[in-house]
Each structure stands twice: as C-alpha cells, then as structure tokens.
Design a protein around this motif. Structure first.
Motif, PDB file in Angstrom:
ATOM      1  N   GLY A 123       3.018   2.329  19.327  1.00  0.00           N
ATOM      2  CA  GLY A 123       3.038   2.385  17.880  1.00  0.00           C
ATOM      3  C   GLY A 123       1.841   3.043  17.239  1.00  0.00           C
ATOM      4  N   VAL A 124       0.976   3.698  18.028  1.00  0.00           N
ATOM      5  CA  VAL A 124      -0.158   4.421  17.463  1.00  0.00           C
ATOM      6  C   VAL A 124      -0.030   5.894  17.817  1.00  0.00           C
ATOM      7  N   PRO A 163     -11.295  -1.812  14.501  1.00  0.00           N
ATOM      8  CA  PRO A 163     -12.224  -0.714  14.202  1.00  0.00           C
ATOM      9  C   PRO A 163     -11.512   0.623  14.039  1.00  0.00           C
ATOM     10  N   ASP A 164     -12.158   1.511  13.306  1.00  0.00           N
ATOM     11  CA  ASP A 164     -11.627   2.866  13.105  1.00  0.00           C
ATOM     12  C   ASP A 164     -12.138   3.750  14.241  1.00  0.00           C
ATOM     13  N   SER A 165     -11.670   3.472  15.452  1.00  0.00           N
ATOM     14  CA  SER A 165     -12.102   4.217  16.626  1.00  0.00           C
ATOM     15  C   SER A 165     -11.046   4.103  17.711  1.00  0.00           C
ATOM     16  N   GLY A 166     -11.167   4.935  18.743  1.00  0.00           N
ATOM     17  CA  GLY A 166     -10.224   4.889  19.847  1.00  0.00           C
ATOM     18  C   GLY A 166      -8.801   5.161  19.401  1.00  0.00           C
ATOM     19  N   GLY A 167      -7.890   4.357  19.896  1.00  0.00           N
ATOM     20  CA  GLY A 167      -6.475   4.545  19.588  1.00  0.00           C
ATOM     21  C   GLY A 167      -6.071   4.172  18.186  1.00  0.00           C
ATOM     22  N   GLY A 170      -6.847   6.852  12.347  1.00  0.00           N
ATOM     23  CA  GLY A 170      -5.744   7.341  11.535  1.00  0.00           C
ATOM     24  C   GLY A 170      -4.722   6.299  11.146  1.00  0.00           C
ATOM     25  N   GLU A 171      -4.808   5.071  11.699  1.00  0.00           N
ATOM     26  CA  GLU A 171      -3.859   4.027  11.330  1.00  0.00           C
ATOM     27  C   GLU A 171      -4.249   3.418   9.984  1.00  0.00           C
ATOM     28  N   PRO A 172      -3.272   2.925   9.203  1.00  0.00           N
ATOM     29  CA  PRO A 172      -3.580   2.416   7.851  1.00  0.00           C
ATOM     30  C   PRO A 172      -4.506   1.202   7.857  1.00  0.00           C
ATOM     31  N   LYS A 240       1.546  -1.974   9.879  1.00  0.00           N
ATOM     32  CA  LYS A 240       0.999  -1.632   8.562  1.00  0.00           C
ATOM     33  C   LYS A 240      -0.294  -2.410   8.305  1.00  0.00           C
ATOM     34  N   ASP A 241      -0.258  -3.726   8.649  1.00  0.00           N
ATOM     35  CA  ASP A 241      -1.443  -4.556   8.479  1.00  0.00           C
ATOM     36  C   ASP A 241      -2.218  -4.736   9.776  1.00  0.00           C
ATOM     37  N   GLY A 242      -1.608  -4.396  10.907  1.00  0.00           N
ATOM     38  CA  GLY A 242      -2.282  -4.589  12.181  1.00  0.00           C
ATOM     39  C   GLY A 242      -1.472  -4.027  13.331  1.00  0.00           C
ATOM     40  N   PRO A 243      -2.092  -3.858  14.500  1.00  0.00           N
ATOM     41  CA  PRO A 243      -1.412  -3.282  15.658  1.00  0.00           C
ATOM     42  C   PRO A 243      -0.618  -4.335  16.425  1.00  0.00           C
ATOM     43  N   GLN A 244       0.103  -3.878  17.418  1.00  0.00           N
ATOM     44  CA  GLN A 244       0.769  -4.758  18.368  1.00  0.00           C
ATOM     45  C   GLN A 244       0.085  -4.586  19.729  1.00  0.00           C
ATOM     46  N   LEU A 245      -0.660  -5.611  20.111  1.00  0.00           N
ATOM     47  CA  LEU A 245      -1.417  -5.558  21.360  1.00  0.00           C
ATOM     48  C   LEU A 245      -1.145  -6.850  22.123  1.00  0.00           C
ATOM     49  N   HIS A 246      -0.754  -6.727  23.366  1.00  0.00           N
ATOM     50  CA  HIS A 246      -0.416  -7.891  24.179  1.00  0.00           C
ATOM     51  C   HIS A 246      -1.211  -7.824  25.484  1.00  0.00           C
TER      52      HIS A 246
END
Length: 258
Positions: A123-124, A163-167, A170-172, A240-246
């Motif tokens: 999703g990124v 953080p605004d870094s790595g993967g 550019g995400e909102p 939109k508010d956060g990533p999906q990380l498992h």
C-alpha cells in the motif's frame, strides 16, 4: 550463642532444610524479605522479586521441633521496579522495546518505548523498508496478586510515530504522530523453581488501530530474568491516517527487578 528460636515463616514462604547455626546468617528470612545469601536458599527465592515471581511449587522440608513466634507482619506490601529490554526479529523485519513497570501489590505504572519495522509493506509507493515508533503508558491494577502469580488490567494511552522517510515518503500520514487510548491485560505466573510464564495483550482502537501481543517463558535468577517467546505487533491503518504493517516473530528479552 544461637537464638532460642527461629521466626515463624509466613504464608507461601519457602521452607529451608534445617542447618546448624551460622553466625553470619543468624536466621532464615520469611517471605517476602530478600534471601541474605545465595548459599542458604535457592537463588530464585527472594533477592528482590516481588508479588507473582515466586514458584507455585516449592518442596516442603519440615523444621525440627522448635519454639515459634509469629512475625510482626507475614506479608508486607512492597513496591518493586522492573526494567526489561526485548528484541524480536526475523529475515523480513524486527521490533525492539524498552519497558519499565513500577508497582505495589495492586496498583502500578507501566511505560514502554520502541520501534517496529518491515523490509517492505503493501500500500505504499516504494519498496523501501518502513520503521515505526511505538510506545505505551498505563496505570495498572493487579486484580489477582499472590506470591506465585499476578494478573493486571492496564488503562492508558499509546503513541505511533510515522516518519517521513524510507517507504513512507510521499504518504499523506508521513511525518505525523498518532496518539490514542490503549487498554490491555498483562501478567505472569511462577511455575517450578526459576521457571515461569509472562505476557500481555494491548489494543489501541483509534485513530490508527494497533494490537500488541506477547507471550514468553522466563528463567529467573535472583533479580535477573531471561525471557524467550513470541511478539506480534499489527498496525492496521486505513492508508490515509496510517500504514498497514504486520510483524510477528520470536523474541529474546532480559529483565532486572529491584
């Protein structure tokens, strides 16, 4: 001269086999005071461990006939501090946490700070690795508290740093921190000798749902403990508010209680 009697051991106290009088160690302590020497009792009894850290099974060795007197308080309350460091990982990601717990017999405080990451997430826009900051703070209430076990309810808050870094570039939600309520349960139980089991389950329902679960076996030696178990952290953002990380993987930990 040796004293004419030894103090009566309190409830749940370990029973030590009879030995001759030693001038350096004039009596055997009763729970929950610390053991005075490793040579007198097994090292997993005492030396700073508080409620819930004594083994459920303790061999009983009766005393020889003696005159006993009741101690002033067989089970005084204690406040203990537990510092622990946990690291989990596998080839696709990892997590690390620093945790502190300060508690008495029933009420306490817990705080943790650390990070969780994956080589890549769905999703990124990029395939770069992603690392998130993760922390919690709780007031705790141990509704079950005994020498061999403890079970807590936890109510507090959590922090998820994106953080605004790595993967995440550019995400909102990149460069933001999400704060939310957090509730959970945690506990530990002493089994046989120095062996025990501990774990927790914590949930942040909003604004970015996060579930944090842990289950580990513990080997205790006085104030130190080595843990080996499994850790799972699931971040279920809506992209939109956060990533999906498992993340889910084996964990190794070291703890110090004083």
């Amino acid at each position: 001269m040796p004293p004419p009697y030894r103090p009566m051991p309190g409830p749940y106290s370990p029973r030590y086999p009879y030995r001759p009088y030693y001038p350096v160690y004039p009596y055997y302590p009763y729970y929950p005071y610390p053991a005075f020497a490793v040579g007198i009792a097994p090292f997993w009894w005492g030396l700073g461990w508080g409620w819930g850290y004594y083994p459920a099974y303790r061999p009983y060795v009766p005393y020889p006939p003696e005159v006993y007197v009741a101690p002033p308080d067989a089970s005084p309350d204690r406040t203990t501090t537990l510092l622990s460091l946990q690291a989990a990982g596998h080839t696709a990601g990892g997590a690390g946490m620093l945790d502190i717990v300060i508690e008495g017999r029933h009420l306490g405080f817990q705080a943790s700070i650390g990070a969780v990451g994956r080589n890549r997430i769905h999703g990124v826009a990029t395939n770069d690795s992603v690392t998130l900051g993760w922390g919690t703070i709780h007031a705790t209430w141990s509704f079950l508290s005994a020498p061999s076990y403890r079970l807590r309810l936890e109510v507090g808050a959590s922090m998820l740093s994106m953080p605004d870094s790595g993967g995440l570039v550019g995400e909102p939600y990149a460069g933001t921190i999400a704060f939310g309520p957090n509730v959970g349960v945690s506990g530990h139980v002493g089994l046989i000798g120095p062996f025990g089991v501990e774990g927790h389950a914590r949930l942040t329902p909003t604004p970015v749902p996060v579930a944090d679960t842990r289950l580990a076996a513990a080997f205790r030696g006085g104030p130190l403990a080595l843990t080996l178990g499994w850790r799972a952290i699931d971040v279920s953002g809506d992209r939109k508010d956060g990533p999906q990380l498992h993340f889910s993987g084996p964990e190794l930990g070291l703890a110090l209680r004083f």
